[in-house]
Structure formats: C-alpha cells, structure tokens
Design a protein around this motif. Sequence first.
Motif, PDB file in Angstrom:
ATOM      1  N   GLY A  23       5.790   2.631  -8.274  1.00  0.00           N
ATOM      2  CA  GLY A  23       4.641   3.461  -8.626  1.00  0.00           C
ATOM      3  C   GLY A  23       3.405   2.645  -8.940  1.00  0.00           C
ATOM      4  N   SER A  24       3.594   1.510  -9.609  1.00  0.00           N
ATOM      5  CA  SER A  24       2.446   0.680  -9.975  1.00  0.00           C
ATOM      6  C   SER A  24       1.804   0.019  -8.751  1.00  0.00           C
ATOM      7  CB  SER A  24       2.851  -0.376 -11.003  1.00  0.00           C
ATOM      8  OG  SER A  24       3.699  -1.349 -10.435  1.00  0.00           O
ATOM      9  N   LEU A  25       2.527  -0.099  -7.654  1.00  0.00           N
ATOM     10  CA  LEU A  25       1.934  -0.652  -6.430  1.00  0.00           C
ATOM     11  C   LEU A  25       0.770   0.217  -5.960  1.00  0.00           C
ATOM     12  CD1 LEU A  25       5.055  -1.680  -4.318  1.00  0.00           C
ATOM     13  CD2 LEU A  25       3.408  -3.187  -5.434  1.00  0.00           C
ATOM     14  N   GLY A  26       0.966   1.529  -6.009  1.00  0.00           N
ATOM     15  CA  GLY A  26      -0.109   2.434  -5.609  1.00  0.00           C
ATOM     16  C   GLY A  26      -1.338   2.277  -6.484  1.00  0.00           C
ATOM     17  N   GLU A  27      -1.114   2.152  -7.773  1.00  0.00           N
ATOM     18  CA  GLU A  27      -2.233   1.959  -8.696  1.00  0.00           C
ATOM     19  C   GLU A  27      -2.952   0.648  -8.410  1.00  0.00           C
ATOM     20  OE1 GLU A  27      -0.734   2.357 -12.665  1.00  0.00           O
ATOM     21  OE2 GLU A  27      -0.092   4.426 -12.330  1.00  0.00           O
ATOM     22  N   SER A  28      -2.202  -0.394  -8.095  1.00  0.00           N
ATOM     23  CA  SER A  28      -2.800  -1.696  -7.793  1.00  0.00           C
ATOM     24  C   SER A  28      -3.633  -1.658  -6.521  1.00  0.00           C
ATOM     25  CB  SER A  28      -1.715  -2.762  -7.665  1.00  0.00           C
ATOM     26  OG  SER A  28      -1.057  -2.934  -8.891  1.00  0.00           O
ATOM     27  N   VAL A  29      -3.174  -0.929  -5.532  1.00  0.00           N
ATOM     28  CA  VAL A  29      -3.939  -0.801  -4.292  1.00  0.00           C
ATOM     29  C   VAL A  29      -5.285  -0.143  -4.574  1.00  0.00           C
ATOM     30  CG1 VAL A  29      -4.024   0.425  -2.072  1.00  0.00           C
ATOM     31  CG2 VAL A  29      -1.965  -0.833  -2.717  1.00  0.00           C
ATOM     32  N   VAL A  30      -5.291   0.890  -5.400  1.00  0.00           N
ATOM     33  CA  VAL A  30      -6.543   1.590  -5.723  1.00  0.00           C
ATOM     34  C   VAL A  30      -7.520   0.643  -6.415  1.00  0.00           C
ATOM     35  CG1 VAL A  30      -7.570   3.468  -7.085  1.00  0.00           C
ATOM     36  CG2 VAL A  30      -5.462   3.859  -5.789  1.00  0.00           C
ATOM     37  N   LYS A  31      -7.022  -0.224  -7.276  1.00  0.00           N
ATOM     38  CA  LYS A  31      -7.895  -1.174  -7.973  1.00  0.00           C
ATOM     39  C   LYS A  31      -8.598  -2.118  -7.003  1.00  0.00           C
ATOM     40  CE  LYS A  31      -5.311  -1.202 -12.290  1.00  0.00           C
ATOM     41  NZ  LYS A  31      -4.424  -1.980 -13.169  1.00  0.00           N
ATOM     42  N   GLU A  32      -7.977  -2.378  -5.857  1.00  0.00           N
ATOM     43  CA  GLU A  32      -8.532  -3.321  -4.886  1.00  0.00           C
ATOM     44  C   GLU A  32      -9.490  -2.684  -3.885  1.00  0.00           C
ATOM     45  OE1 GLU A  32      -8.107  -6.595  -5.145  1.00  0.00           O
ATOM     46  OE2 GLU A  32      -6.933  -6.137  -6.929  1.00  0.00           O
ATOM     47  N   ALA A  44      -5.199   6.879  -8.066  1.00  0.00           N
ATOM     48  CA  ALA A  44      -4.129   6.016  -8.584  1.00  0.00           C
ATOM     49  C   ALA A  44      -2.938   6.856  -9.028  1.00  0.00           C
ATOM     50  CB  ALA A  44      -4.649   5.169  -9.745  1.00  0.00           C
ATOM     51  N   TYR A  45      -3.212   7.960  -9.703  1.00  0.00           N
ATOM     52  CA  TYR A  45      -2.146   8.866 -10.133  1.00  0.00           C
ATOM     53  C   TYR A  45      -1.396   9.432  -8.925  1.00  0.00           C
ATOM     54  CZ  TYR A  45       0.196  13.035 -11.833  1.00  0.00           C
ATOM     55  OH  TYR A  45       1.135  13.993 -12.092  1.00  0.00           O
ATOM     56  N   GLN A  46      -2.143   9.885  -7.917  1.00  0.00           N
ATOM     57  CA  GLN A  46      -1.522  10.449  -6.724  1.00  0.00           C
ATOM     58  C   GLN A  46      -0.616   9.438  -6.024  1.00  0.00           C
ATOM     59  OE1 GLN A  46      -4.783  11.814  -4.321  1.00  0.00           O
ATOM     60  NE2 GLN A  46      -5.053  13.698  -5.496  1.00  0.00           N
ATOM     61  N   LEU A  47      -1.108   8.229  -5.849  1.00  0.00           N
ATOM     62  CA  LEU A  47      -0.306   7.214  -5.150  1.00  0.00           C
ATOM     63  C   LEU A  47       0.919   6.815  -5.964  1.00  0.00           C
ATOM     64  CD1 LEU A  47      -2.969   4.945  -3.449  1.00  0.00           C
ATOM     65  CD2 LEU A  47      -1.770   6.951  -2.561  1.00  0.00           C
ATOM     66  N   ASN A  48       0.766   6.719  -7.275  1.00  0.00           N
ATOM     67  CA  ASN A  48       1.918   6.425  -8.135  1.00  0.00           C
ATOM     68  C   ASN A  48       2.969   7.523  -7.970  1.00  0.00           C
ATOM     69  OD1 ASN A  48       3.718   6.430 -10.427  1.00  0.00           O
ATOM     70  ND2 ASN A  48       2.298   5.066 -11.477  1.00  0.00           N
ATOM     71  N   LEU A  49       2.534   8.781  -8.043  1.00  0.00           N
ATOM     72  CA  LEU A  49       3.469   9.897  -7.934  1.00  0.00           C
ATOM     73  C   LEU A  49       4.138   9.944  -6.555  1.00  0.00           C
ATOM     74  CD1 LEU A  49       4.651  12.421  -9.334  1.00  0.00           C
ATOM     75  CD2 LEU A  49       2.815  13.717  -8.262  1.00  0.00           C
ATOM     76  N   VAL A  50       3.360   9.779  -5.498  1.00  0.00           N
ATOM     77  CA  VAL A  50       3.911   9.829  -4.142  1.00  0.00           C
ATOM     78  C   VAL A  50       4.939   8.722  -3.936  1.00  0.00           C
ATOM     79  CG1 VAL A  50       3.317   9.439  -1.711  1.00  0.00           C
ATOM     80  CG2 VAL A  50       1.975  11.047  -3.082  1.00  0.00           C
ATOM     81  N   LEU A  51       4.605   7.517  -4.314  1.00  0.00           N
ATOM     82  CA  LEU A  51       5.531   6.391  -4.136  1.00  0.00           C
ATOM     83  C   LEU A  51       6.783   6.559  -4.984  1.00  0.00           C
ATOM     84  CD1 LEU A  51       2.914   3.540  -3.996  1.00  0.00           C
ATOM     85  CD2 LEU A  51       4.543   4.096  -2.183  1.00  0.00           C
ATOM     86  N   THR A  52       6.622   6.996  -6.224  1.00  0.00           N
ATOM     87  CA  THR A  52       7.757   7.186  -7.118  1.00  0.00           C
ATOM     88  C   THR A  52       8.667   8.305  -6.619  1.00  0.00           C
ATOM     89  OG1 THR A  52       6.451   6.400  -8.996  1.00  0.00           O
ATOM     90  CG2 THR A  52       8.445   7.635  -9.507  1.00  0.00           C
ATOM     91  N   ILE A  75       2.773  -0.380   2.599  1.00  0.00           N
ATOM     92  CA  ILE A  75       1.481   0.243   2.307  1.00  0.00           C
ATOM     93  C   ILE A  75       0.428  -0.500   3.115  1.00  0.00           C
ATOM     94  CG2 ILE A  75      -0.219   0.777   0.516  1.00  0.00           C
ATOM     95  CD1 ILE A  75       2.122   0.531  -1.525  1.00  0.00           C
ATOM     96  N   HIS A  76      -0.310   0.236   3.920  1.00  0.00           N
ATOM     97  CA  HIS A  76      -1.346  -0.385   4.731  1.00  0.00           C
ATOM     98  C   HIS A  76      -2.628   0.431   4.614  1.00  0.00           C
ATOM     99  CE1 HIS A  76      -2.865  -1.898   8.879  1.00  0.00           C
ATOM    100  NE2 HIS A  76      -3.300  -2.655   7.910  1.00  0.00           N
ATOM    101  N   LEU A  77      -3.688  -0.225   4.218  1.00  0.00           N
ATOM    102  CA  LEU A  77      -4.995   0.403   4.126  1.00  0.00           C
ATOM    103  C   LEU A  77      -5.939  -0.336   5.054  1.00  0.00           C
ATOM    104  CD1 LEU A  77      -7.024   2.367   2.751  1.00  0.00           C
ATOM    105  CD2 LEU A  77      -7.494   0.529   1.135  1.00  0.00           C
ATOM    106  N   GLN A  78      -6.516   0.423   5.979  1.00  0.00           N
ATOM    107  CA  GLN A  78      -7.485  -0.177   6.892  1.00  0.00           C
ATOM    108  C   GLN A  78      -8.474   0.884   7.338  1.00  0.00           C
ATOM    109  OE1 GLN A  78      -5.849  -1.961  10.467  1.00  0.00           O
ATOM    110  NE2 GLN A  78      -7.622  -3.275  10.690  1.00  0.00           N
ATOM    111  N   ASP A  79      -9.745   0.543   7.274  1.00  0.00           N
ATOM    112  CA  ASP A  79     -10.820   1.429   7.720  1.00  0.00           C
ATOM    113  C   ASP A  79     -10.728   2.833   7.112  1.00  0.00           C
ATOM    114  OD1 ASP A  79     -11.829  -0.638   9.308  1.00  0.00           O
ATOM    115  OD2 ASP A  79     -10.553  -0.072  11.001  1.00  0.00           O
ATOM    116  N   GLY A  80     -10.417   2.907   5.837  1.00  0.00           N
ATOM    117  CA  GLY A  80     -10.393   4.192   5.153  1.00  0.00           C
ATOM    118  C   GLY A  80      -9.145   5.022   5.386  1.00  0.00           C
TER     119      GLY A  80
END
Length: 141
Positions: A23-32, A44-52, A75-80
């Motif tokens: 769950g914390s991985l999603g939060e970390s991605v949002v911080k970046e 961050a909440y949404q990604l934590n919940l989805v991953l968990t 988890i891959h983020l590219q071009d939005g």
Amino acid sequence: MCSSDIQVDVIVPTHTKYLDLIGSLGESVVKELENFSGDREALAYQLNLVLTEATANVIKHANDSNHKDTVRISIHLQDGLLNIKIYDHGQGFDLDSVPTPDFDHPEESGMGLFFIRSMMDAVTYTREGDCNVLEVIKYIN
C-alpha cells in the motif's frame, strides 16, 4: 500533465504482513509526481487502497493460503498514464461475473473489486503465460 516516468516492480511472498508495504508503494509514487495539480492526498489514498485490496485478494483467493507462492506488483507511470499490474498464480476468475456488493446488507468481504473499479479508469483481468494479471489504469493529469 505529469511528466514523471516511474517504474516499480516488487515481488513479495503471499502473506498479509506485506500489505502495508504494498500500500505504501502507491503513496510513494504519488509523492514523486511532477507537475501534478490534483489532490495528492486523495490519489495516495486511492492507490494505497487499490494495491492493498488487489494484493489481499491474491493472498486470499489466488493461492489457497500457500505462503510459499509470491505476488508480483508492477507500477508504471508514463505520460500521465498510471498502469498497475498484479500478477498471481491462482486458477483465475471471470471479472465480469463478480457481483456489485449489496449495500443494503453489506458483508465483511466482497467490496475490494468494487472499490478498485470505482477508483480506477479501467480494470481488466487476463491470463499472460502462467500468470493471471489484474491490470488497473488511472489517468493522472
């Protein structure tokens, strides 16, 4: 528009003690995220919940309590475009046959996929080689 390009791949044993980490991985991605004008806390909440939730489903349903197995999260983020894939080795299921929860008589479990579908822009579940893949997509702008 977000200009961040992030790739995270994690493999953990199918054991509940790793859910907080996942769950914390999603939060970390949002911080970046760079140039993100939306609500970071909500995302961050949404990604934590989805991953968990997705990982908990793998642990509960896809591996029959066999803690020797693993779950892979990509988890891959590219071009939005945020693309999350959760790989399991279970028998699989038909995503379209999962019913909408009964909100008049809620049960203790059965809400995870509903939440995932509600928070993400696209959700698919397919077979790739010897793995099942739950893929969720979220457009980040």
